[in-house]
Scaffold this motif. Structure first.
Motif, mmCIF file in Angstrom:
data_model
loop_
_atom_site.group_PDB
_atom_site.id
_atom_site.type_symbol
_atom_site.label_atom_id
_atom_site.label_comp_id
_atom_site.label_asym_id
_atom_site.label_seq_id
_atom_site.Cartn_x
_atom_site.Cartn_y
_atom_site.Cartn_z
ATOM 1 N N ALA A 154 0.827 -1.203 0.000
ATOM 2 C CA ALA A 154 0.000 0.000 0.000
ATOM 3 C C ALA A 154 0.860 1.251 0.000
ATOM 4 N N PHE A 155 0.335 2.272 -0.646
ATOM 5 C CA PHE A 155 0.900 3.623 -0.591
ATOM 6 C C PHE A 155 -0.273 4.576 -0.528
ATOM 7 N N MET A 156 -0.359 5.343 0.553
ATOM 8 C CA MET A 156 -1.491 6.232 0.812
ATOM 9 C C MET A 156 -2.787 5.416 0.739
ATOM 10 N N ASP A 157 -3.703 5.738 -0.182
ATOM 11 C CA ASP A 157 -4.952 4.982 -0.249
ATOM 12 C C ASP A 157 -4.987 4.011 -1.434
ATOM 13 N N ASP A 158 -3.836 3.768 -2.055
ATOM 14 C CA ASP A 158 -3.734 2.781 -3.136
ATOM 15 C C ASP A 158 -3.227 1.470 -2.547
ATOM 16 N N THR A 159 -3.930 0.381 -2.832
ATOM 17 C CA THR A 159 -3.560 -0.920 -2.293
ATOM 18 C C THR A 159 -3.456 -1.924 -3.432
ATOM 19 N N MET A 160 -2.422 -2.761 -3.390
ATOM 20 C CA MET A 160 -2.213 -3.801 -4.383
ATOM 21 C C MET A 160 -2.243 -5.155 -3.664
ATOM 22 N N ILE A 161 -2.986 -6.100 -4.233
ATOM 23 C CA ILE A 161 -3.059 -7.452 -3.677
ATOM 24 C C ILE A 161 -2.176 -8.360 -4.519
ATOM 25 N N LEU A 162 -1.276 -9.103 -3.860
ATOM 26 C CA LEU A 162 -0.383 -10.040 -4.547
ATOM 27 C C LEU A 162 -0.785 -11.468 -4.194
ATOM 28 N N CYS A 163 -1.340 -12.171 -5.155
ATOM 29 C CA CYS A 163 -1.693 -13.580 -4.993
ATOM 30 C C CYS A 163 -1.450 -14.263 -6.325
ATOM 31 N N LEU A 164 -1.126 -15.539 -6.266
ATOM 32 C CA LEU A 164 -0.891 -16.276 -7.505
ATOM 33 C C LEU A 164 -2.154 -16.942 -8.032
ATOM 34 N N ARG A 165 -3.183 -17.018 -7.226
ATOM 35 C CA ARG A 165 -4.425 -17.664 -7.650
ATOM 36 C C ARG A 165 -5.583 -16.672 -7.607
ATOM 37 N N GLU A 166 -6.384 -16.708 -8.668
ATOM 38 C CA GLU A 166 -7.498 -15.773 -8.790
ATOM 39 C C GLU A 166 -8.485 -15.911 -7.638
ATOM 40 N N ASN A 167 -8.754 -17.143 -7.198
ATOM 41 C CA ASN A 167 -9.733 -17.318 -6.126
ATOM 42 C C ASN A 167 -9.275 -16.655 -4.822
ATOM 43 N N LYS A 168 -7.970 -16.615 -4.581
ATOM 44 C CA LYS A 168 -7.465 -15.949 -3.377
ATOM 45 C C LYS A 168 -7.626 -14.432 -3.477
ATOM 46 N N ILE A 169 -7.401 -13.890 -4.675
ATOM 47 C CA ILE A 169 -7.590 -12.459 -4.878
ATOM 48 C C ILE A 169 -9.057 -12.091 -4.694
ATOM 49 N N ARG A 205 -11.305 -13.664 -2.942
ATOM 50 C CA ARG A 205 -11.638 -13.793 -1.525
ATOM 51 C C ARG A 205 -11.154 -12.563 -0.752
ATOM 52 N N MET A 206 -9.942 -12.109 -1.049
ATOM 53 C CA MET A 206 -9.390 -10.932 -0.378
ATOM 54 C C MET A 206 -10.212 -9.681 -0.712
ATOM 55 N N LEU A 207 -10.608 -9.520 -1.979
ATOM 56 C CA LEU A 207 -11.418 -8.363 -2.368
ATOM 57 C C LEU A 207 -12.776 -8.373 -1.667
ATOM 58 N N VAL A 208 -13.415 -9.535 -1.619
ATOM 59 C CA VAL A 208 -14.708 -9.648 -0.926
ATOM 60 C C VAL A 208 -14.532 -9.297 0.545
ATOM 61 N N TRP A 209 -13.452 -9.798 1.156
ATOM 62 C CA TRP A 209 -13.204 -9.514 2.568
ATOM 63 C C TRP A 209 -12.999 -8.019 2.780
ATOM 64 N N LEU A 210 -12.187 -7.377 1.941
ATOM 65 C CA LEU A 210 -11.930 -5.944 2.068
ATOM 66 C C LEU A 210 -13.208 -5.108 1.902
ATOM 67 N N VAL A 211 -14.009 -5.429 0.881
ATOM 68 C CA VAL A 211 -15.251 -4.702 0.658
ATOM 69 C C VAL A 211 -16.176 -4.857 1.856
ATOM 70 N N ASP A 212 -16.331 -6.097 2.363
ATOM 71 C CA ASP A 212 -17.185 -6.319 3.530
ATOM 72 C C ASP A 212 -16.676 -5.539 4.737
ATOM 73 N N ALA A 213 -15.368 -5.560 4.957
ATOM 74 C CA ALA A 213 -14.796 -4.862 6.111
ATOM 75 C C ALA A 213 -15.041 -3.367 6.006
ATOM 76 N N LEU A 214 -14.863 -2.798 4.817
ATOM 77 C CA LEU A 214 -15.028 -1.356 4.650
ATOM 78 C C LEU A 214 -16.489 -0.938 4.697
ATOM 79 N N MET A 215 -17.377 -1.749 4.148
ATOM 80 C CA MET A 215 -18.804 -1.403 4.132
ATOM 81 C C MET A 215 -19.412 -1.512 5.532
ATOM 82 N N ASN A 216 -18.870 -2.367 6.369
ATOM 83 C CA ASN A 216 -19.428 -2.566 7.709
ATOM 84 C C ASN A 216 -18.699 -1.774 8.777
ATOM 85 N N TRP A 217 -17.730 -0.958 8.375
ATOM 86 C CA TRP A 217 -16.958 -0.170 9.330
ATOM 87 C C TRP A 217 -17.778 1.062 9.730
#
Length: 101
Positions: free
Chosen positions: A71-86, A88-100
């Protein structure tokens, strides 16, 4: 205390020919305020550290492992080798931010 501190911030914009009326600042980082960037960084750190717990480091082979988030400031990059992991991480991030709140 923080709410009282940030409640009175106002701003206005000007150019050579025009100046706006004073506007109450409702969101954002206040320029010249030492507290705003610190609070922003603290909030981003909480989000990033919580998200990193749901993913393992990306294995690039040859013993090279990278953290799953960069991450740099409000830009975040996800590093995963498998699409399903990416995904899952995006769904988790969206849920965390929407419920904050």
């Amino acid at each position: 205390m923080l709410e009282d501190y940030f409640n009175g911030f106002q701003m206005r914009f000007s150019s050579e020919r025009y100046m706006t009326d004073w506007i109450n600042l409702e969101v954002g980082i206040v320029m010249g305020c030492t507290m705003s960037p610190i609070l922003f960084i603290l909030a981003m750190e909480v989000i990033l550290r919580a998200a990193e717990r749901s993913a393992s480091p990306a294995d690039h082979g040859g013993g090279c492992y990278m953290p799953p988030l960069k991450a740099f400031m409000d830009d975040t990059m996800i590093l995963c080798l498998r699409e399903n992991k990416i995904r899952r991480m995006l769904v988790w991030l969206v849920d965390a931010l929407m419920n904050w709140s």
